[in-house]
Design an enzyme around this catalytic site. Sequence first.
Site, PDB file in Angstrom:
ATOM      1  N   ASP A   1     -14.969  -2.685  -1.185  1.00  0.00           N
ATOM      2  CA  ASP A   1     -14.665  -2.447   0.069  1.00  0.00           C
ATOM      3  C   ASP A   1     -15.862  -2.167   0.836  1.00  0.00           C
ATOM      4  OD1 ASP A   1     -12.202  -2.548  -0.886  1.00  0.00           O
ATOM      5  OD2 ASP A   1     -11.977  -0.217  -1.093  1.00  0.00           O
TER       6      ASP A   1
ATOM      7  N   ASP B   1       0.711  -1.272  -0.015  1.00  0.00           N
ATOM      8  CA  ASP B   1      -0.085   0.212   0.066  1.00  0.00           C
ATOM      9  C   ASP B   1       1.090   1.315  -0.067  1.00  0.00           C
ATOM     10  OD1 ASP B   1      -2.071  -1.564   0.238  1.00  0.00           O
ATOM     11  OD2 ASP B   1      -2.763  -0.979   2.235  1.00  0.00           O
TER      12      ASP B   1
END
Length: 246
Positions: A132, A9
Amino acid sequence: MPILFPAIDLKDGACVRLKLGLMDQATVYNADPAAQAREFRDAGFDHLHVVDLNGAFAGRAVNDAAVDAILAAVGSQMKVQLGGGIRSMDDIERWLDKGLARVILGTVAVRDPDLVRAAARRFPGQIAVGIDAKGGKVAVEGWAETSELTVVDLARQFEDAGVAAVIYTDVDRDGILTGINWDATIDLAEQVSIPVIASGGLASLADVVRLTMPDAKRLEGAISGRALYDGRIDPKEALDVLSGKG
């Protein structure tokens, strides 16, 4: 064989992990994302999951240089998938031309599902949808907003679109090592024909073993971040489990 995707990330050019999807809860694990990618490759991984966190919030690519460096570092030795801030056909084409195996469309899957369908037709096997969820509802704009869509409702919109995979992240578990939300993930996999990748909360080798159980056979794999960085999972041991050696 299920795939374990190590995660990189990207925030401000560094390799970080967030806690519960909060940008101000970031821990820097490596200031050199390309070196981290090589470390994962050398550990035996042949897939890599990359997210441009700044891009997810900005709605455009921000960590281009870091992604380019990752791709240059691993070449064709790893299949790299990227999400975060990819919102147009031009973005999709540009990244695939650079050598990505797959691009992940998240916010745009809610805002412009027709773009996802068009991209999946144009680039077969190279388009994934990132879903998500917070409290079972789809979160967008880098997890900052929650829509009224359920995870299953959104996934079903792309049933016949040719989407390669759905990456399902339970934001309420992300980065806190409480274990994957197996019930919700497997329920999603059973309700759609698209392969599902589990994300959020993978905590230990027990989660890797769980991935090999019969009811998880519809899953393409799972993504691991903090558990790998913290040494809670030994890469060789995990890969041996998935290949049937462990």
